[in-house]
Design a protein around this motif. Sequence first.
Motif, PDB file in Angstrom:
ATOM      1  N   UNK A  86      10.723 -12.227  77.375  1.00 40.06           N
ATOM      2  CA  UNK A  86      10.350 -11.613  76.107  1.00 40.06           C
ATOM      3  C   UNK A  86       8.946 -11.959  75.631  1.00 40.06           C
ATOM      4  N   UNK A  87       8.282 -12.925  76.256  1.00 48.34           N
ATOM      5  CA  UNK A  87       6.994 -13.385  75.732  1.00 48.34           C
ATOM      6  C   UNK A  87       5.959 -12.268  75.668  1.00 48.34           C
ATOM      7  N   UNK A  88       5.985 -11.365  76.642  1.00 48.24           N
ATOM      8  CA  UNK A  88       5.001 -10.281  76.638  1.00 48.24           C
ATOM      9  C   UNK A  88       5.161  -9.413  75.386  1.00 48.24           C
ATOM     10  N   UNK A  89       6.399  -9.195  74.954  1.00 45.00           N
ATOM     11  CA  UNK A  89       6.628  -8.439  73.724  1.00 45.00           C
ATOM     12  C   UNK A  89       6.200  -9.250  72.514  1.00 45.00           C
ATOM     13  N   UNK A  90       6.622 -10.499  72.454  1.00 42.76           N
ATOM     14  CA  UNK A  90       6.351 -11.336  71.290  1.00 42.76           C
ATOM     15  C   UNK A  90       4.861 -11.581  71.079  1.00 42.76           C
ATOM     16  N   UNK A  91       4.077 -11.522  72.166  1.00 39.67           N
ATOM     17  CA  UNK A  91       2.633 -11.753  72.073  1.00 39.67           C
ATOM     18  C   UNK A  91       1.821 -10.466  72.004  1.00 39.67           C
ATOM     19  N   UNK A  92       2.504  -9.320  72.021  1.00 40.15           N
ATOM     20  CA  UNK A  92       1.798  -8.041  72.038  1.00 40.15           C
ATOM     21  C   UNK A  92       1.180  -7.744  70.665  1.00 40.15           C
ATOM     22  N   UNK A  93       0.029  -7.075  70.627  1.00 46.61           N
ATOM     23  CA  UNK A  93      -0.589  -6.749  69.335  1.00 46.61           C
ATOM     24  C   UNK A  93       0.255  -5.808  68.488  1.00 46.61           C
ATOM     25  N   UNK A  94       1.103  -5.021  69.109  1.00 48.38           N
ATOM     26  CA  UNK A  94       1.969  -4.101  68.371  1.00 48.38           C
ATOM     27  C   UNK A  94       3.402  -4.617  68.272  1.00 48.38           C
ATOM     28  N   UNK A  95       3.582  -5.924  68.410  1.00 52.52           N
ATOM     29  CA  UNK A  95       4.929  -6.510  68.383  1.00 52.52           C
ATOM     30  C   UNK A  95       5.662  -6.151  67.099  1.00 52.52           C
ATOM     31  N   UNK A  96       5.023  -6.308  65.950  1.00 52.12           N
ATOM     32  CA  UNK A  96       5.703  -6.053  64.679  1.00 52.12           C
ATOM     33  C   UNK A  96       6.188  -4.610  64.589  1.00 52.12           C
ATOM     34  N   UNK A  97       5.365  -3.681  65.040  1.00 45.24           N
ATOM     35  CA  UNK A  97       5.757  -2.274  64.999  1.00 45.24           C
ATOM     36  C   UNK A  97       6.939  -2.003  65.933  1.00 45.24           C
ATOM     37  N   UNK A  98       6.905  -2.604  67.126  1.00 45.07           N
ATOM     38  CA  UNK A  98       7.991  -2.403  68.078  1.00 45.07           C
ATOM     39  C   UNK A  98       9.304  -2.976  67.552  1.00 45.07           C
ATOM     40  N   UNK A  99       9.236  -4.162  66.952  1.00 46.12           N
ATOM     41  CA  UNK A  99      10.450  -4.777  66.420  1.00 46.12           C
ATOM     42  C   UNK A  99      10.996  -3.987  65.240  1.00 46.12           C
ATOM     43  N   UNK A 100      10.104  -3.454  64.424  1.00 47.83           N
ATOM     44  CA  UNK A 100      10.552  -2.629  63.300  1.00 47.83           C
ATOM     45  C   UNK A 100      11.254  -1.375  63.809  1.00 47.83           C
ATOM     46  N   UNK A 101      10.696  -0.766  64.841  1.00 44.07           N
ATOM     47  CA  UNK A 101      11.340   0.398  65.452  1.00 44.07           C
ATOM     48  C   UNK A 101      12.711   0.022  66.010  1.00 44.07           C
ATOM     49  N   UNK A 102      12.794  -1.125  66.681  1.00 49.32           N
ATOM     50  CA  UNK A 102      14.051  -1.543  67.293  1.00 49.32           C
ATOM     51  C   UNK A 102      15.114  -1.823  66.238  1.00 49.32           C
ATOM     52  N   UNK A 103      14.716  -2.429  65.132  1.00 51.45           N
ATOM     53  CA  UNK A 103      15.668  -2.725  64.055  1.00 51.45           C
ATOM     54  C   UNK A 103      16.310  -1.461  63.485  1.00 51.45           C
ATOM     55  N   UNK A 104      15.628  -0.356  63.617  1.00 49.36           N
ATOM     56  CA  UNK A 104      16.114   0.891  63.049  1.00 49.36           C
ATOM     57  C   UNK A 104      16.906   1.741  64.050  1.00 49.36           C
ATOM     58  N   UNK A 105      17.237   1.171  65.202  1.00 52.00           N
ATOM     59  CA  UNK A 105      18.100   1.898  66.137  1.00 52.00           C
ATOM     60  C   UNK A 105      19.558   1.780  65.679  1.00 52.00           C
ATOM     61  N   UNK A 106      20.367   2.700  66.152  1.00 56.22           N
ATOM     62  CA  UNK A 106      21.787   2.717  65.803  1.00 56.22           C
ATOM     63  C   UNK A 106      22.568   1.682  66.613  1.00 56.22           C
ATOM     64  N   UNK A 107      23.715   1.308  66.084  1.00 56.69           N
ATOM     65  CA  UNK A 107      24.652   0.463  66.840  1.00 56.69           C
ATOM     66  C   UNK A 107      25.669   1.329  67.585  1.00 56.69           C
ATOM     67  N   UNK A 108      25.906   2.505  67.064  1.00 51.79           N
ATOM     68  CA  UNK A 108      26.893   3.420  67.634  1.00 51.79           C
ATOM     69  C   UNK A 108      26.446   4.838  67.299  1.00 51.79           C
ATOM     70  N   UNK A 109      26.480   5.716  68.284  1.00 49.74           N
ATOM     71  CA  UNK A 109      26.038   7.103  68.077  1.00 49.74           C
ATOM     72  C   UNK A 109      27.151   8.049  68.490  1.00 49.74           C
ATOM     73  N   UNK A 110      27.481   8.978  67.600  1.00 51.76           N
ATOM     74  CA  UNK A 110      28.531   9.956  67.883  1.00 51.76           C
ATOM     75  C   UNK A 110      27.960  11.365  67.802  1.00 51.76           C
ATOM     76  N   UNK A 111      28.293  12.166  68.786  1.00 51.74           N
ATOM     77  CA  UNK A 111      27.836  13.550  68.799  1.00 51.74           C
ATOM     78  C   UNK A 111      28.825  14.375  69.613  1.00 51.74           C
ATOM     79  N   UNK A 112      29.457  15.339  68.966  1.00 59.11           N
ATOM     80  CA  UNK A 112      30.458  16.144  69.650  1.00 59.11           C
ATOM     81  C   UNK A 112      31.601  15.281  70.153  1.00 59.11           C
ATOM     82  N   UNK A 113      31.947  15.455  71.427  1.00 61.85           N
ATOM     83  CA  UNK A 113      33.049  14.686  72.012  1.00 61.85           C
ATOM     84  C   UNK A 113      32.626  13.309  72.482  1.00 61.85           C
ATOM     85  N   UNK A 114      31.325  13.002  72.415  1.00 66.82           N
ATOM     86  CA  UNK A 114      30.800  11.761  72.974  1.00 66.82           C
ATOM     87  C   UNK A 114      30.532  10.718  71.896  1.00 66.82           C
TER      88      UNK A 114
END
Length: 272
Positions: A86-114
């Motif tokens: 994980x160090x490459x992510x943690x040391x990246x200049x855009x780390x904060x933006x990437x982590x913010x994006x990741x925090x906003x992902x779903x835990x469970x996604x439902x669509x149609x039968x899936x």
Amino acid sequence: MATYAIGDVQGCFESLLKLLEKCRFDPAGDRLWLVGDLVNRGPRSLDTLRFVRDLGPAAVTVLGNHDLYLLMVAAGSGRRSKGDTLDEILNAPDCADLLDWLRHRLLCHREGEFCMVHAGLLPQWTVARARALAAEVEAALTGPAHQDFLANLWGSEPAAWHEDLQGWPRLRVIVNAMTRMRFCSPAGVMEFKTKGELADAPPGQLPWFEVPGRLSSADVLVIGHWSALGLRIEPNLLALDSGCFWGRHLTAVRLDDRALFQVDCSTCQEGV
């Protein structure tokens, strides 16, 4: 337009690109479903995160245990595991933006039968109930107290769901079921130590998807997480962790017709 569901990438970015080429994935019209664990262990977690984020609405990603581990480590709440990448992510200049994006992902996604979730659903949850419970976690992860949530996420207790659970224990059970579970008892008591094949099931435990009367069985569950289980295609289950990091395959299933696509991952650990 086609929708491709893809198993655990875990930083094996070159394998992901090869698989998308094999699928002839077109981000202008097609969609990707990623079952979680985008990062860790493989050599190019940073590139993987950036690539999936930049796909925008063409990619739907649910959180896996390794993705949450990254968020915990970044928040100073997770104990570092030997061999994480994980160090490459943690040391990246855009780390904060990437982590913010990741925090906003779903835990469970439902669509149609899936229904897509990283690990599984407890037997007493319908998909509709699971989606509502996932929303509780997502609200905590994206809210102003998300640092407190991450600080209280670690741990395997309580091991079973009860409707009267409150606070951090309630959210921890939801997360553990959806991102860590493999085996549980018929009553839904989870066991987290065993990571092997179905034959390794502890006494009194079953693979969560084989529990009789499971309330989510009417939907098609799209999952990853269980590399020892391997690729498993059933009418109501698409288990897609085919061990990419472990040198086996990265798998995609086109949900429209269940066409199968795979690439060899024998070089994934090179450079780790």
